[in-house]
Design a protein around this motif. Structure first.
Motif, short mmCIF file in Angstrom:
data_model
loop_
_atom_site.label_atom_id
_atom_site.label_comp_id
_atom_site.label_asym_id
_atom_site.label_seq_id
_atom_site.Cartn_x
_atom_site.Cartn_y
_atom_site.Cartn_z
N LEU A 250 0.83 -1.21 0.00
CA LEU A 250 0.00 0.00 0.00
C LEU A 250 0.86 1.26 0.00
N LEU A 251 1.96 1.23 0.75
CA LEU A 251 2.87 2.37 0.75
C LEU A 251 3.54 2.54 -0.61
N TYR A 252 3.95 1.42 -1.21
CA TYR A 252 4.61 1.48 -2.52
C TYR A 252 3.68 2.03 -3.60
N GLU A 253 2.39 1.69 -3.50
CA GLU A 253 1.44 2.11 -4.54
C GLU A 253 1.28 3.63 -4.62
N ASP A 262 -5.78 3.02 -7.21
CA ASP A 262 -5.73 4.47 -6.98
C ASP A 262 -6.06 4.72 -5.52
N LEU A 263 -5.04 5.01 -4.72
CA LEU A 263 -5.26 5.20 -3.28
C LEU A 263 -6.12 6.42 -3.00
N GLN A 264 -6.04 7.43 -3.86
CA GLN A 264 -6.89 8.60 -3.66
C GLN A 264 -8.36 8.23 -3.82
N MET A 265 -8.63 7.32 -4.74
CA MET A 265 -10.01 6.89 -4.96
C MET A 265 -10.54 6.14 -3.74
N GLY A 402 -12.88 3.08 -15.61
CA GLY A 402 -12.06 1.93 -15.98
C GLY A 402 -11.15 1.51 -14.83
N ILE A 403 -10.53 2.49 -14.18
CA ILE A 403 -9.66 2.20 -13.04
C ILE A 403 -10.47 1.59 -11.90
N ALA A 404 -11.65 2.18 -11.64
CA ALA A 404 -12.49 1.68 -10.55
C ALA A 404 -12.98 0.27 -10.84
N GLY A 405 -13.29 -0.01 -12.11
CA GLY A 405 -13.71 -1.36 -12.47
C GLY A 405 -12.61 -2.38 -12.23
#
Length: 487
Positions: A250-253, A262-265, A402-405
């Protein structure tokens, strides 16, 4: 006005040819549900043949590799061509099927299943290829046909797979999968056109590797907990180490320009709740597909207090009704999603999963009782599965759907991987009895497992209840003022 490359490629296709190409794509995508529906009735025989109590890894390794490989394969399709990568995926799946049929030991057998998992990333390519080569007017219908085809496999898969297992042993289902992917793959190579669309994209290979390693170490520790002891140093080391690796992931992402997630999402409440619900639903789905064959195929003469001693083909009596109800509940759930919103439908689906699992935990002495619980579960699976994609589309702006899917698929795959391993650990808690080379579990172990699935269903329903408080009515617009965004 000149046509774009994608439009120029789609323009010459007639309606008849479009549906013929769609049929070939759907037939190739069918390797995904068949890799589960063919194999789950064979789990008792696989465990007996290899003399292992770790049969949960037959499902876990597939979902684990699928979760890590799907984002990478999708991006490779954008770079090198979706048809080309579909054929590569089909070849990898075929190699895994061949190894599954010929493997002399359980370790090589699991390698074959892992290769099948990598090849099953074909679905993300199929949706993209449909969008690129078919006329825009039939794309919504085409996507619906893909989903319907996969649903139909939940009905036909156990019947065909059961017949093959009863007459040819567990290797029969792997030879059948190899034949299927080879014949359809050749047809796709000859008749389906390649898209000319290409995009530049960066692969987060390291992120996928860290995710896969962390999940593997964690699930390995969970799977061995019964044998090692739940507080044994090696168990705590694997579980703690796996969680530490996942935390590091999670930190690397945060660092790649194009990460797996997308951690912001994830900071958007509705997105995180939807992903959690997806994980819980898939946890229940895969776990039930494992437990039911193991339960009903057990010989009642063993004196374990459960089982009907049915053949692999007869397992379909208990699983096909679930698929039928699920296929009916899906469109009905879609209808109510449009009428009352997706969150209430998710609440209903999760509650149905919880009720069905509770019924199986308390009423499992006859075929009628088992089938009733399975029907309720089918109602929950169809409803929940129909509403989760709608929830994602309503909680993120169009440019990030697309990212969320992809994140929704990832959370579902992780839920499946965790479920298959956790279930084997739970059914073994009261103890394991070796009958010949096969591990047999007590009735109490299955009761514990079904109650656990009831809790998972309730958690999915809770996510739905929390989402109703968000009053999700439309996608979040990234350009809208913060006061207008969904909390």
């Amino acid at each position: 006005m000149p046509l774009s490359p994608g439009e120029a490629e789609r323009a010459p296709l007639s309606r008849g040819k479009s549906f013929a190409l769609l049929a070939l794509i759907i037939l190739l995508v069918e390797v995904i549900p068949l890799a589960y529906n063919f194999v789950t009735p064979a789990l008792p025989e696989i465990a007996k043949h290899f003399g292992t109590a770790n049969v949960g890894w037959v499902i876990t390794i597939v979902t684990l590799v699928l979760a890590a490989s799907t984002p990478l394969v999708g991006k490779l399709g954008d770079i090198y061509g979706k048809k080309r990568m579909m054929l590569v995926s089909a070849a990898v799946f075929g190699a895994g099927s061949l190894l599954g049929a010929l493997a002399p030991n359980f370790e090589l057998f699991l390698v074959g299943r892992g290769l099948q998992g990598a090849g099953m990333a074909i679905l993300v390519l199929a949706y993209g290829l449909i969008r690129d080569i078919l006329p825009p007017s039939i794309i919504p219908v085409a996507v619906g046909f893909v989903a319907t085809g996969m649903g139909a496999s939940t009905i036909l898969g156990p019947i065909i797979g059961g017949y093959l297992i009863d007459h040819f042993g567990y290797t029969g289902v792997f030879w059948a999968q190899l034949l299927h992917v080879a014949v359809v793959g050749i047809a796709v190579a000859i008749f389906v056109p390649e898209t000319t669309l290409r995009t530049r994209s960066k692969l987060d290979v390291l992120g996928a590797a860290i995710l896969g390693l962390g999940a593997f170490v964690l699930l390995f520790g969970i799977g061995k907990a019964t044998a090692w002891g739940y507080t044994a140093p090696q168990t705590l080391l694997c579980v703690g180490g796996g969680l530490a690796i996942l935390a590091g992931w999670l930190l690397y992402e945060r660092t790649p320009k194009e990460p797996l997630i997308d951690l912001q999402m994830l900071k958007q409440g509705p997105v995180a709740k939807t992903l959690a619900a997806s994980g819980f639903v898939q946890f229940v789905l895969v776990s039930h597909s494992m437990l039911i064959p193991m339960f009903v195929m057990t010989d009642p003469d063993l004196g374990l207090g459960y089982g009907f001693g049915v053949t692999a083909l007869a397992v379909a009596v208990y699983t096909v009704p679930t698929g039928v109800v699920s296929m009916i509940a899906g469109p009905v759930g879609g209808y109510f999603t449009r009428r009352i919103g997706p969150a209430p439908v998710l609440v209903f689906g999760g509650a149905s999963l919880a009720l069905g699992s509770f019924l199986l935990a308390t009423l499992h002495d006859s075929t009628v009782q088992m089938m009733f619980g399975q029907l309720v579960i089918g109602l929950g699976l169809g409803s929940a599965s129909a509403t989760l994609p709608n929830l994602i589309m309503r909680t993120v702006p169009a440019q990030t759907q697309g990212i969320a899917g992809g994140m929704l698929n990832l959370s579902g795959s992780l839920g499946s991987a965790i479920g298959s391993q956790v279930m084997i650990a739970i059914v073994a808690i009261p103890g394991v009895v070796l009958v010949g080379r096969a591990a047999q579990y007590s009735e109490k172990g299955f009761v514990y497992a079904f109650f656990t699935l009831a809790v998972a269903g309730l958690l999915a329903a809770v996510m739905g209840l929390l989402l109703t408080r968000n009053k999700i009515e439309r996608p979040v617009d990234a350009t809208a003022p913060k006061s207008e965004m969904v909390a």
